[in-house]
Design an enzyme around this catalytic site. Sequence first.
Site, PDB file in Angstrom:
ATOM      1  CE  LYS A 178      -4.421   1.044   0.217  1.00  0.00           C
ATOM      2  NZ  LYS A 178      -5.581   0.250  -0.230  1.00  0.00           N
ATOM      3  CG  ASP A 232      -7.398   3.400  -0.624  1.00  0.00           C
ATOM      4  OD1 ASP A 232      -7.802   2.231  -0.559  1.00  0.00           O
ATOM      5  OD2 ASP A 232      -7.522   4.198   0.328  1.00  0.00           O
TER       6      ASP A 232
HETATM    7  P1  NDP Z   1     -12.964   8.067  -2.540  1.00  0.00           P
HETATM    8  O1  NDP Z   1     -11.889   9.053  -2.341  1.00  0.00           O
HETATM    9  O2  NDP Z   1     -13.519   7.849  -3.898  1.00  0.00           O
HETATM   10  O3  NDP Z   1     -14.191   8.392  -1.579  1.00  0.00           O
HETATM   11  C1  NDP Z   1     -14.026   8.467  -0.203  1.00  0.00           C
HETATM   12  C2  NDP Z   1     -15.348   8.827   0.419  1.00  0.00           C
HETATM   13  O4  NDP Z   1     -15.244   8.687   1.830  1.00  0.00           O
HETATM   14  C3  NDP Z   1     -15.790  10.247   0.162  1.00  0.00           C
HETATM   15  O5  NDP Z   1     -17.172  10.317   0.154  1.00  0.00           O
HETATM   16  C4  NDP Z   1     -15.199  10.987   1.359  1.00  0.00           C
HETATM   17  O6  NDP Z   1     -15.892  12.195   1.677  1.00  0.00           O
HETATM   18  C5  NDP Z   1     -15.406   9.974   2.460  1.00  0.00           C
HETATM   19  N1  NDP Z   1     -14.370  10.130   3.469  1.00  0.00           N
HETATM   20  C6  NDP Z   1     -13.035  10.101   3.277  1.00  0.00           C
HETATM   21  N2  NDP Z   1     -12.382  10.324   4.426  1.00  0.00           N
HETATM   22  C7  NDP Z   1     -13.335  10.504   5.330  1.00  0.00           C
HETATM   23  C8  NDP Z   1     -13.304  10.778   6.701  1.00  0.00           C
HETATM   24  N3  NDP Z   1     -12.136  10.936   7.355  1.00  0.00           N
HETATM   25  N4  NDP Z   1     -14.489  10.876   7.342  1.00  0.00           N
HETATM   26  C9  NDP Z   1     -15.653  10.725   6.693  1.00  0.00           C
HETATM   27  N5  NDP Z   1     -15.739  10.479   5.384  1.00  0.00           N
HETATM   28  C10 NDP Z   1     -14.614  10.371   4.718  1.00  0.00           C
HETATM   29  O7  NDP Z   1     -12.388   6.684  -1.949  1.00  0.00           O
HETATM   30  P2  NDP Z   1     -12.874   5.205  -2.233  1.00  0.00           P
HETATM   31  O8  NDP Z   1     -14.336   5.163  -2.430  1.00  0.00           O
HETATM   32  O9  NDP Z   1     -11.986   4.628  -3.267  1.00  0.00           O
HETATM   33  O10 NDP Z   1     -12.486   4.486  -0.854  1.00  0.00           O
HETATM   34  C11 NDP Z   1     -13.394   4.386   0.225  1.00  0.00           C
HETATM   35  C12 NDP Z   1     -12.950   3.267   1.161  1.00  0.00           C
HETATM   36  O11 NDP Z   1     -12.925   2.031   0.456  1.00  0.00           O
HETATM   37  C13 NDP Z   1     -11.554   3.414   1.761  1.00  0.00           C
HETATM   38  O12 NDP Z   1     -11.553   2.847   3.049  1.00  0.00           O
HETATM   39  C14 NDP Z   1     -10.689   2.559   0.847  1.00  0.00           C
HETATM   40  O13 NDP Z   1      -9.517   2.124   1.494  1.00  0.00           O
HETATM   41  C15 NDP Z   1     -11.647   1.414   0.585  1.00  0.00           C
HETATM   42  N6  NDP Z   1     -11.387   0.606  -0.601  1.00  0.00           N
HETATM   43  C16 NDP Z   1     -11.275   1.171  -1.837  1.00  0.00           C
HETATM   44  C17 NDP Z   1     -11.073   0.391  -2.941  1.00  0.00           C
HETATM   45  C18 NDP Z   1     -11.010   0.960  -4.322  1.00  0.00           C
HETATM   46  O14 NDP Z   1     -10.927   0.164  -5.273  1.00  0.00           O
HETATM   47  N7  NDP Z   1     -11.100   2.253  -4.512  1.00  0.00           N
HETATM   48  C19 NDP Z   1     -10.896  -1.084  -2.827  1.00  0.00           C
HETATM   49  C20 NDP Z   1     -11.114  -1.572  -1.490  1.00  0.00           C
HETATM   50  C21 NDP Z   1     -11.337  -0.755  -0.428  1.00  0.00           C
HETATM   51  P3  NDP Z   1     -15.363  13.608   1.102  1.00  0.00           P
HETATM   52  O15 NDP Z   1     -15.825  13.666  -0.305  1.00  0.00           O
HETATM   53  O16 NDP Z   1     -15.966  14.594   2.010  1.00  0.00           O
HETATM   54  O17 NDP Z   1     -13.852  13.538   1.225  1.00  0.00           O
HETATM   55  O1  2IT Z   2      -7.977  -1.462  -0.564  1.00  0.00           O
HETATM   56  C1  2IT Z   2      -7.942  -1.959  -1.714  1.00  0.00           C
HETATM   57  O2  2IT Z   2      -8.087  -3.161  -1.904  1.00  0.00           O
HETATM   58  C2  2IT Z   2      -7.723  -1.043  -2.834  1.00  0.00           C
HETATM   59  N1  2IT Z   2      -7.639   0.148  -2.650  1.00  0.00           N
HETATM   60  C3  2IT Z   2      -7.583  -1.599  -4.232  1.00  0.00           C
HETATM   61  C4  2IT Z   2      -6.196  -2.097  -4.482  1.00  0.00           C
HETATM   62  C5  2IT Z   2      -5.884  -2.512  -5.901  1.00  0.00           C
HETATM   63  O3  2IT Z   2      -4.705  -2.782  -6.122  1.00  0.00           O
HETATM   64  O4  2IT Z   2      -6.766  -2.565  -6.757  1.00  0.00           O
END
Ligand code: NDP
Ligand code: 2IT
Length: 449
Positions: free
Chosen positions: A129, A169
């Site tokens: 990561k 992420d």
């Molecule tokens: P994005 O940046 O696309 O979206 C994040 C969202 O979460 C936004 O709505 C943001 O609000 C909100 N957010 C972020 N930080 C905070 C906080 N401190 N408190 C409250 N709300 C918060 O990220 P992703 O959707 O990609 O990721 C979301 C989660 O999913 C993370 O935990 C990530 O690690 C996990 N994840 C992501 C994957 C991926 O493929 N993208 C795969 C697996 C897991 P705002 O717009 O106000 O910042």
């Molecule tokens: O938390 C996760 O699994 C991710 N942000 C996606 C990682 C990836 O390599 O697609």
Amino acid sequence: MPGLDEKLHDTYAEVLRRNPGETEFHRAVHEVLDSLGSVVAKHPQYADSAVIRRLCEPERQVIFRVPWVDDHGVVQINRGFRVEFNSALGPYKGGLRFHPSVYLGIVKFLGFEQIFKNSLTGMPIGGGKGGSDFDPKGRSDGEVMRFCQAFMTELYRHLGEYTDVPAGDIGVGGREIGYLFGQYRRITNRYESGVLTGKGLTWGGSQVRTEATGYGTVFFVNEILATRSDSFDGKRVVVSGSGNVAIYAIEKVHQLGGLVVACSDSAGYVVDDKGIDLEVLKDVKATRRARITEYAEARGGAADYVGGRPVWEVPCDIALPCATQNELNGHDAGALVKNGCTVVAEGANMPCTPEAVKLLAGAGVVFAPGKAANAGGVATSALEMQQNASRDSWTFEHTEQRLSDIMRGIHDRCLETADEYGAPGDYLAGANIAGFTRVADAMLALGVI
Ligand code: NDP
Ligand code: 2IT
């Protein structure tokens, strides 16, 4: 060390001593060790070969300066990270997070989780990561591009399709992956598609990668419901966040007949009793990168905005935390239980605090941990790597079917493993143990390295 098997006390004590102040990392390790008591009892070879102690120590950690110039000509300095945690199963694989809260402890917790998640997918990917404390909020496209170029100018020397393959992420989506890939290509003079995943469809990306994490989480819940002869039909669902994972979780819930009535961002939540209008949400959050208050404004009287409060107070049957770590605490879990919620599945990484997990389990709520429920994103990244390696590209339908099959496989593996180790129905134990044994067996085979 409450709950930990005696054989694992020293391992955890060593983690605390070696990684002071990294509370998120401590918790991620504790949660896995907590599930391994029955494993070390049954298979002493894991303890004897120090495989668990080795797993807790990253193979390599890189921390670097990221200097760049903002739109006013002012030099900005951020800190970049890449933690290459474990490569027993394949090249390091895991996302990059750009958020002001990023520090080594966050990157290590995410990298540690990623080892077991990637192992659970059954695919040939190790765990890693990275990220930066850069805050993309309010930055222009030009600033984001210059930051990404500066970040990759150091990171490129650690990457490679057989070495380390980042993706997105929080704060890193298609735009950022484009700038990062462009700079990697420029520096190396190689069109090495397999070095990053989450690419655009015209330059090496895979169908369904954008949707994969959210879709995968909902496929996982669908499997849980199926074991109970139930379905999404008519279910009220609450999703936190409104980013990549949240948006596509909402989309798939609606496709499967459920109704998402609330979602949030870091400032508050919206309730829309007729169901979240995804076109409006995508326009506000994905296209215009605006605040979720604008969703309520765009929907007129149909939706309400509630600032500064947890979305978990909205009654629902199923809760999908899809924003960030520690966003659902014991108090929130209590509210969900009181309102009759029966399933909580983590689209985000470690969104439920230990108190919440305990409370949900005690109340009989089914809990699906992130390393299982959100593994569809990285699994589809592995499918993207496969397509890049074979210079092929698959259709949306084929790729989505692969994702759905993978999520069913993970679900079944969790349940079978939980049964085998005396914890029937416990998805958390099943995910931790199944993820652990695959990677631990590979480490044993590869010797002490
Ligand atoms: P994005 O940046 O696309 O979206 C994040 C969202 O979460 C936004 O709505 C943001 O609000 C909100 N957010 C972020 N930080 C905070 C906080 N401190 N408190 C409250 N709300 C918060 O990220 P992703 O959707 O990609 O990721 C979301 C989660 O999913 C993370 O935990 C990530 O690690 C996990 N994840 C992501 C994957 C991926 O493929 N993208 C795969 C697996 C897991 P705002 O717009 O106000 O910042
Ligand atoms: O938390 C996760 O699994 C991710 N942000 C996606 C990682 C990836 O390599 O697609």
